[in-house]
Design an enzyme around this catalytic site. Structure first.
Site, PDB file in Angstrom:
ATOM      1  N   MET A 124    -134.337 -97.834   7.252  1.00 56.46           N
ATOM      2  CA  MET A 124    -135.124 -96.962   8.476  1.00 56.46           C
ATOM      3  C   MET A 124    -136.308 -97.100   8.567  1.00 56.46           C
ATOM      4  O   MET A 124    -137.101 -96.716   7.645  1.00 56.46           O
ATOM      5  CB  MET A 124    -134.639 -95.692   8.409  1.00 56.46           C
ATOM      6  N   CYS A 128    -136.475 -84.638   7.864  1.00 52.47           N
ATOM      7  CA  CYS A 128    -136.305 -86.031   7.919  1.00 52.47           C
ATOM      8  C   CYS A 128    -134.911 -86.490   7.334  1.00 52.47           C
ATOM      9  O   CYS A 128    -134.125 -87.282   7.863  1.00 52.47           O
ATOM     10  CB  CYS A 128    -137.216 -86.805   7.194  1.00 52.47           C
ATOM     11  N   GLY A 130    -129.742 -93.253  -1.819  1.00 47.00           N
ATOM     12  CA  GLY A 130    -130.346 -93.038  -3.252  1.00 47.00           C
ATOM     13  C   GLY A 130    -130.676 -91.579  -3.475  1.00 47.00           C
ATOM     14  O   GLY A 130    -131.690 -91.381  -4.429  1.00 47.00           O
ATOM     15  N   CYS A 148    -144.271 -89.497   3.585  1.00 45.43           N
ATOM     16  CA  CYS A 148    -144.475 -91.079   4.169  1.00 45.43           C
ATOM     17  C   CYS A 148    -145.588 -91.268   5.196  1.00 45.43           C
ATOM     18  O   CYS A 148    -146.351 -92.294   5.057  1.00 45.43           O
ATOM     19  CB  CYS A 148    -143.223 -91.747   4.699  1.00 45.43           C
TER      20      CYS A 148
END
Length: 329
Positions: free
Chosen positions: A5, A67, A91, A165
């Site tokens: 993504m 998110c 993950g 991020c």
């Protein structure tokens, strides 16, 4: 089917073109289809702008929770449905156990506690947990890397990315001012608990509850941010002991089982990602809130952060959680 993504337009490690290229090479090595899903615009509106607004309102936001819920699961599960896929594997370091009969899905900490990410996953509902798979939840990071090496994956020794991020350099204030330019012109007072002015600042979005460094004032004693008053653009500071809270109120509470408990429950409550969960009693309130009473005072309860409830005494299963409104002394 492999999907990466693209969420941020920034050059951070977790959303870069190099990331997408690494994911593509992994998919090629595994012999599976691969796609890049671009959600950058929606991410900017739903996560980044909300992050900036929370700081300006005197809260300390956790964008990773929004998110995870909205993008890693809501959007990704919809994409999976379009592909005809039954589950989504990520993950995340967490574990899911499913009752073989008709019981609800249960969320547990990762076996490798230092990597546990359940603090960011407490808002997942039963529908999402039923379709989620966390393959590395039973493994250590070293074991994951060793498996990647054995499979010949180019990412086996790739450095970890732990920063937010869209804030790769850790400068939250710069991001807030880029999203809300008017914030760059904010000014206010730094005061003690008695209201005495000790200095001035350039916006409450530069501070968070519990902060000690970077206050910009001279003092003969250590001072900490006790609270933020956005209506007056005021930062209140004081001694460390004034940060101790015997309780807290939370809102937007989500219970993993899907229903709130009938009465008070014993739990271990984690009020920050790296916080050691503290023994407490949790009472669900009408309107989707809860009140927490800690056995011993907890320091620096910051509005906007999450309070996640784990089972007692094992501190292993996630019972639920919510967002902190205020600490109670």
């Amino acid at each position: 089917i492999g999907i990466t993504m693209k969420l941020s337009a920034s050059g951070s490690r977790c959303c870069s073109l190099d990331d997408a290229d690494d994911a593509r090479r992994v998919a090629e090595r595994l012999g599976i289809r691969f796609y890049v899903a671009n959600y950058a615009d929606a991410f900017g509106q739903e996560v980044v702008e909300a992050f900036a607004d929370a700081y300006l309102a005197g809260r300390t936001p956790i964008p990773c929770i929004a998110c995870n819920q909205r993008f890693k699961f809501d959007h990704l599960l919809e994409r999976a449905k379009a592909f005809g896929a039954e589950r989504v594997a990520t993950g995340h370091y967490a574990r899911i156990e499913r009752d073989p009969q008709t019981g609800p899905a249960r969320l547990f900490r990762a076996r490798h506690r230092e990597k546990d990410q359940t603090y960011f996953l407490f808002s997942l509902d039963q529908a999402k947990l039923e379709r989620a798979v966390f393959p590395v939840g039973e493994m250590s990071k070293d074991a994951v890397r060793e498996m990647a090496r054995s499979l010949g994956l180019v990412t086996a020794d790739k450095p970890e990315s732990q920063e937010i991020c869209f804030v790769p350099d850790g400068d939250y204030a710069k991001v807030v001012e880029a999203i809300r330019p008017a914030a760059a012109g904010l000014r206010g007072e730094i005061v003690d608990e008695g209201g005495r002015v000790l200095g001035h600042h350039r916006g409450i979005h530069r501070f968070t509850v519990g902060q000690r460094h970077g206050l910009g004032i001279a003092s003969d004693r250590r001072l900490y941010v006790l609270r933020l008053e956005p209506e007056h653009q005021r930062v209140v500071v004081g001694d460390a002991g004034a940060l101790d809270c015997r309780g807290a109120r939370v809102e937007r509470v989500h219970w993993i089982a899907g229903v709130a408990p009938d009465g008070p429950i014993r739990a271990r409550v984690q009020v920050r990602h790296r916080h050691a969960a503290a023994p407490a009693t949790v009472r669900a309130l009408d309107g989707g809130g809860a009140e927490i009473e800690f056995d011993e005072a907890v320091r620096a309860v910051a509005p906007g952060q999450a309070a996640v409830f784990y089972d007692e005494p094992n501190d292993d299963e996630v019972l639920g959680g919510g967002f902190l409104v205020t600490g109670l002394r």
